[in-house]
Design an enzyme around this catalytic site. Structure first.
Site, short mmCIF file in Angstrom:
data_model
loop_
_atom_site.label_atom_id
_atom_site.label_comp_id
_atom_site.label_asym_id
_atom_site.label_seq_id
_atom_site.Cartn_x
_atom_site.Cartn_y
_atom_site.Cartn_z
N CYS A 19 0.81 -1.23 0.00
CA CYS A 19 0.00 0.00 0.00
C CYS A 19 0.84 1.28 0.00
O CYS A 19 1.46 1.59 -1.01
CB CYS A 19 -1.01 -0.03 1.14
SG CYS A 19 -2.37 1.10 0.82
N HIS A 76 -3.46 -5.47 2.11
CA HIS A 76 -2.98 -5.15 3.44
C HIS A 76 -2.98 -6.26 4.44
O HIS A 76 -3.54 -7.31 4.20
CB HIS A 76 -3.97 -4.15 4.04
CG HIS A 76 -3.53 -2.78 3.88
ND1 HIS A 76 -2.36 -2.32 4.40
CD2 HIS A 76 -4.10 -1.75 3.24
CE1 HIS A 76 -2.25 -1.05 4.09
NE2 HIS A 76 -3.29 -0.68 3.39
N1 GLN Z 1 -1.54 7.27 0.68
C1 GLN Z 1 -2.25 6.12 0.53
C2 GLN Z 1 -3.61 6.19 -0.09
O1 GLN Z 1 -4.62 6.44 0.54
C3 GLN Z 1 -1.87 5.01 1.40
C4 GLN Z 1 -2.97 4.24 2.02
C5 GLN Z 1 -2.56 3.08 2.82
O2 GLN Z 1 -1.39 2.67 2.99
N2 GLN Z 1 -3.60 2.50 3.39
O3 GLN Z 1 -3.63 6.02 -1.27
#
Ligand code: GLN
Length: 251
Positions: free
Chosen positions: A94, A195
């Site tokens: 992510c 995740h």
């Molecule tokens: N900056 C990110 C987004 O919302 C990362 C999100 C995450 O790691 N959950 O796209």
């Protein structure tokens, strides 16, 4: 017994959704095969050099944490690239995945630099892409696998022309909600939006990375790992895959 050296980048900053738990699964699966995983945290200002680590890992984080880390990961780009050229494996999840690319442009238009190891860039969109995901992957020709997980991101990731995605989206949004692809793969580097319990639900991916890391450690081709029981893991994968299916198509 082989000691597999894992470098965990920014564990105090990029660790939402228990991304840290992936390391516990990796260590357990290595131990079942008689190996040892040694995890070293790598924080801001610490250097990474070729040959030091067999696997590098960077978890997810929100824009705020990413903004703190971005200049540092960009400064580590040369060391990280040298580590990959030396054959180390890497996984980015992510926010960490986004920072493996060239840049992430957040909602306010600020451009956070990445380390540019993966051929992609990310731009935040209006609507967050949240929910369970199911992918179809084929990391080794003929070896088809499914990957089940959870995504939550505002960033739309755009792969460069000819870049290899990690998988095809069966259910969920994936990289940008449009291309039908998720993640990116470049040799032994994997980036994904999936995740949290990524390894607990998808032990084949943990084993694939373990075996790439062992190849770096020992030289030669990635070794075949003895299969493990994995009944509980298959159930967890099934539950997550079913949730993704219930969610239906995309966007
Ligand atoms: N900056 C990110 C987004 O919302 C990362 C999100 C995450 O790691 N959950 O796209």
């Amino acid at each position: 017994m082989t000691t597999i050296r894992v470098g965990h980048l920014y564990p105090d900053y990029l660790n939402i959704y228990a991304d840290r738990g992936n390391m516990a699964v990796l260590a357990w699966r290595a131990a079942q095969r008689g190996h040892r995983v040694e995890v070293t945290g790598i924080g801001p200002g610490e250097r990474v050099a070729a040959g030091e680590f067999d696997l590098l890992y960077v978890g997810g984080g929100q824009d705020r944490e990413q903004a703190l880390i971005a200049p540092d990961i960009a400064a580590k780009a040369e060391g990280l690239r040298a580590a990959f050229e030396d054959g180390a494996a890497m996984l980015g999840v992510c926010g960490g995945y986004q920072l493996l690319g060239r840049f992430y442009r957040d909602r306010a238009g600020a451009e956070l630099p990445g380390c540019g190891l993966l051929p992609l860039h990310t731009v935040a969109g209006e609507r967050r892409m949240i929910g369970d995901v199911l992918l179809e992957c084929e990391l080794d020709p003929g070896d088809r696998q499914t990957l089940a997980g959870f995504e939550n991101h505002a960033g739309r990731t755009h792969l460069d022309e000819g870049a290899e995605p990690l998988g095809r989206v069966v259910h969920g949004f994936g990289n940008d909600g449009e291309s039908g692809y998720e993640g990116c793969r470049a040799g032994r580097i994997i980036g994904t939006y999936l995740h949290g319990p990524l390894f607990p639900r998808n032990p084949w991916l943990a084993d694939w990375l373990l075996s790439q890391a062992l190849a770096h450690r020992l030289g030669g081709d990635p070794p075949e790992l003895e299969p493990l029981e994995d009944g509980l893991e298959a159930e967890a994968h099934g539950v997550s895959a079913a949730r993704a299916r219930d969610r239906g198509g995309r966007f």
